[in-house]
Write a protein that holds these residues in place. Structure first.
Motif, short mmCIF file in Angstrom:
data_model
loop_
_atom_site.label_atom_id
_atom_site.label_comp_id
_atom_site.label_asym_id
_atom_site.label_seq_id
_atom_site.Cartn_x
_atom_site.Cartn_y
_atom_site.Cartn_z
N ALA A 272 0.86 -1.18 0.00
CA ALA A 272 0.00 0.00 0.00
C ALA A 272 0.89 1.23 0.00
CB ALA A 272 -0.91 -0.01 1.22
N LEU A 273 0.97 1.93 -1.12
CA LEU A 273 1.83 3.10 -1.23
C LEU A 273 1.03 4.38 -0.96
CD1 LEU A 273 3.97 2.52 -4.46
CD2 LEU A 273 4.72 2.37 -2.08
N PRO A 274 1.44 5.18 0.02
CA PRO A 274 0.83 6.50 0.16
C PRO A 274 1.10 7.32 -1.10
CG PRO A 274 2.12 5.91 2.11
CD PRO A 274 2.45 4.90 1.05
N LEU A 275 0.10 8.06 -1.55
CA LEU A 275 0.22 8.83 -2.79
C LEU A 275 0.11 10.31 -2.50
CD1 LEU A 275 -2.17 6.76 -5.12
CD2 LEU A 275 0.30 6.45 -4.78
N GLU A 276 0.93 11.08 -3.18
CA GLU A 276 0.78 12.54 -3.20
C GLU A 276 0.58 12.95 -4.64
OE1 GLU A 276 3.28 16.57 -2.15
OE2 GLU A 276 3.26 14.92 -0.69
N GLU A 277 -0.57 13.53 -4.93
CA GLU A 277 -0.92 13.84 -6.31
C GLU A 277 -0.18 15.07 -6.83
OE1 GLU A 277 -2.73 11.87 -8.22
OE2 GLU A 277 -3.03 10.50 -6.51
N VAL A 278 0.28 14.95 -8.07
CA VAL A 278 0.95 16.05 -8.77
C VAL A 278 0.10 16.40 -9.98
CG1 VAL A 278 3.05 16.80 -9.95
CG2 VAL A 278 3.21 15.19 -8.03
N ASP A 279 -0.32 17.62 -10.07
CA ASP A 279 -1.21 18.06 -11.15
C ASP A 279 -0.40 18.35 -12.42
OD1 ASP A 279 -3.19 19.10 -12.78
OD2 ASP A 279 -3.39 20.98 -11.66
N VAL A 280 -0.20 17.32 -13.23
CA VAL A 280 0.59 17.52 -14.45
C VAL A 280 -0.16 18.35 -15.48
CG1 VAL A 280 2.01 15.45 -14.13
CG2 VAL A 280 -0.14 15.27 -15.38
N MET A 281 -1.48 18.27 -15.51
CA MET A 281 -2.23 19.08 -16.46
C MET A 281 -2.12 20.56 -16.13
SD MET A 281 -3.15 16.80 -18.50
CE MET A 281 -4.20 17.74 -19.61
N GLY A 282 -1.89 20.86 -14.86
CA GLY A 282 -1.67 22.23 -14.44
C GLY A 282 -0.19 22.60 -14.37
N ALA A 283 0.66 21.69 -14.88
CA ALA A 283 2.12 21.90 -14.95
C ALA A 283 2.79 22.01 -13.58
CB ALA A 283 2.45 23.12 -15.79
N ALA A 284 2.20 21.41 -12.55
CA ALA A 284 2.81 21.44 -11.22
C ALA A 284 4.15 20.70 -11.20
CB ALA A 284 1.86 20.83 -10.19
N HIS A 285 4.33 19.76 -12.13
CA HIS A 285 5.58 19.00 -12.18
C HIS A 285 6.73 19.81 -12.76
CE1 HIS A 285 3.79 18.72 -16.09
NE2 HIS A 285 4.79 18.02 -16.59
N ARG A 286 6.43 20.96 -13.34
CA ARG A 286 7.44 21.77 -14.00
C ARG A 286 7.85 22.99 -13.17
NH1 ARG A 286 8.44 19.89 -18.77
NH2 ARG A 286 9.61 21.76 -19.33
N GLN A 287 7.44 23.02 -11.91
CA GLN A 287 7.77 24.14 -11.03
C GLN A 287 7.99 23.62 -9.62
OE1 GLN A 287 4.20 26.73 -10.77
NE2 GLN A 287 3.17 25.10 -11.88
N PRO A 288 8.71 24.39 -8.80
CA PRO A 288 8.91 23.96 -7.41
C PRO A 288 7.56 23.83 -6.71
CG PRO A 288 10.41 25.75 -8.00
CD PRO A 288 9.40 25.64 -9.11
N PRO A 289 7.46 22.94 -5.72
CA PRO A 289 8.56 22.15 -5.16
C PRO A 289 8.88 20.87 -5.93
CG PRO A 289 6.57 21.73 -3.93
CD PRO A 289 6.21 22.79 -4.93
N TYR A 290 7.97 20.43 -6.82
CA TYR A 290 8.22 19.13 -7.46
C TYR A 290 9.44 19.18 -8.38
CZ TYR A 290 7.67 14.63 -9.67
OH TYR A 290 7.91 13.35 -10.11
N ALA A 291 9.63 20.24 -9.12
CA ALA A 291 10.75 20.33 -10.06
C ALA A 291 12.09 20.34 -9.33
CB ALA A 291 10.62 21.57 -10.94
N THR A 292 12.08 20.73 -8.08
CA THR A 292 13.29 20.66 -7.26
C THR A 292 13.53 19.22 -6.82
OG1 THR A 292 12.90 22.91 -6.48
CG2 THR A 292 14.44 21.57 -5.21
N LEU A 293 12.45 18.54 -6.50
CA LEU A 293 12.52 17.14 -6.08
C LEU A 293 13.01 16.27 -7.23
CD1 LEU A 293 11.53 15.47 -3.50
CD2 LEU A 293 9.56 14.89 -4.92
N ASN A 294 12.47 16.50 -8.42
CA ASN A 294 12.84 15.73 -9.60
C ASN A 294 13.18 16.70 -10.74
OD1 ASN A 294 13.20 14.03 -11.74
ND2 ASN A 294 11.13 13.18 -11.75
N PRO A 295 14.46 17.01 -10.93
CA PRO A 295 14.85 17.99 -11.95
C PRO A 295 14.52 17.57 -13.37
CG PRO A 295 16.79 16.93 -10.98
CD PRO A 295 15.62 16.53 -10.15
N MET A 296 14.19 16.30 -13.59
CA MET A 296 13.72 15.87 -14.92
C MET A 296 12.30 16.35 -15.19
SD MET A 296 16.05 14.25 -16.66
CE MET A 296 15.15 13.26 -17.85
#
Length: 205
Positions: A24-48
């Protein structure tokens, strides 16, 4: 542990792999349609700036789906989805690499440059539409090659269900109509493989 989850086939691979193992993996949702993956804090966590990312209990961040699944297999070796022996693990890794390089990567790049061009045009460097169409043709050739390799097999690694099957299933069904897939009609063995996997409870993860 925590999985940074989102829409898309890559996170589905990890969720499905974990579900097959009963993790059972705890999930934290990242809104890719809203480009949340392309800005901090996620972009700092994963620079790809891609999903998913996986955070271990000691705070290490692991990206890339194969690496995440390898980590989970180390912690939970049963059932073995990469392999129980050196030979099995090597076989699974061989097929995962072939599938990733020859099919998944090319298909994803071609799709971003055609069907999803409007979404990606200001975000990443894209192939020309003409080059993407040629890439689609190359990928279909490799899909048909894989189909031939599946003749007489239950799964990619013979009778052994593995991460290679999970990757194929998640990418071949993502974005397809309910109950459908992106398998070319001529690839009958691959179609049968997808339909063999579809009833598994983990596909709903």
């Amino acid at each position: 542990m925590k999985l940074y989850n989102s829409l898309g086939p890559n996170p589905h691979v990890v969720r499905m792999f974990a579900a097959e193992k009963g993790i059972a993996l705890p999930l934290e949702e990242v809104d890719v349609m809203g480009a949340a993956h392309r800005q901090p804090p996620y972009a700092t966590l994963n620079p790809m700036m891609q999903t998913p990312a996986f955070e271990t209990d000691d705070g290490q961040v692991i990206c890339e789906i194969t690496a995440i699944c390898e980590y989970l297999e180390e912690l939970h070796p049963t059932p073995a989805l990469i392999g129980a022996t050196p030979g099995e693990r090597a076989e699974t890794r061989m097929w995962c690499r072939r599938i990733d390089l020859n099919i998944i990567e090319g298909r994803s790049r071609a799709f971003r440059a055609t069907g999803a061009r409007e979404f990606y045009k200001d975000k990443i460097k894209l192939l020309s539409v003409e080059a993407a169409q040629e890439l689609f043709a190359l990928v279909e050739d490799r899909v048909l090659w894989l189909d031939g390799q599946l003749a007489g097999k239950t799964y990619v690694c013979g009778d052994r269900y593995s991460l290679a099957d999970i990757i194929l299933y998640c990418f071949m069904t993502f974005g397809a109509p309910a109950g459908g897939s992106h398998v070319p009609p001529a690839a009958r063995n691959l179609h049968a493989l997808v339909e063999r996997i579809r009833p598994r409870a983990a596909t709903a993860a």
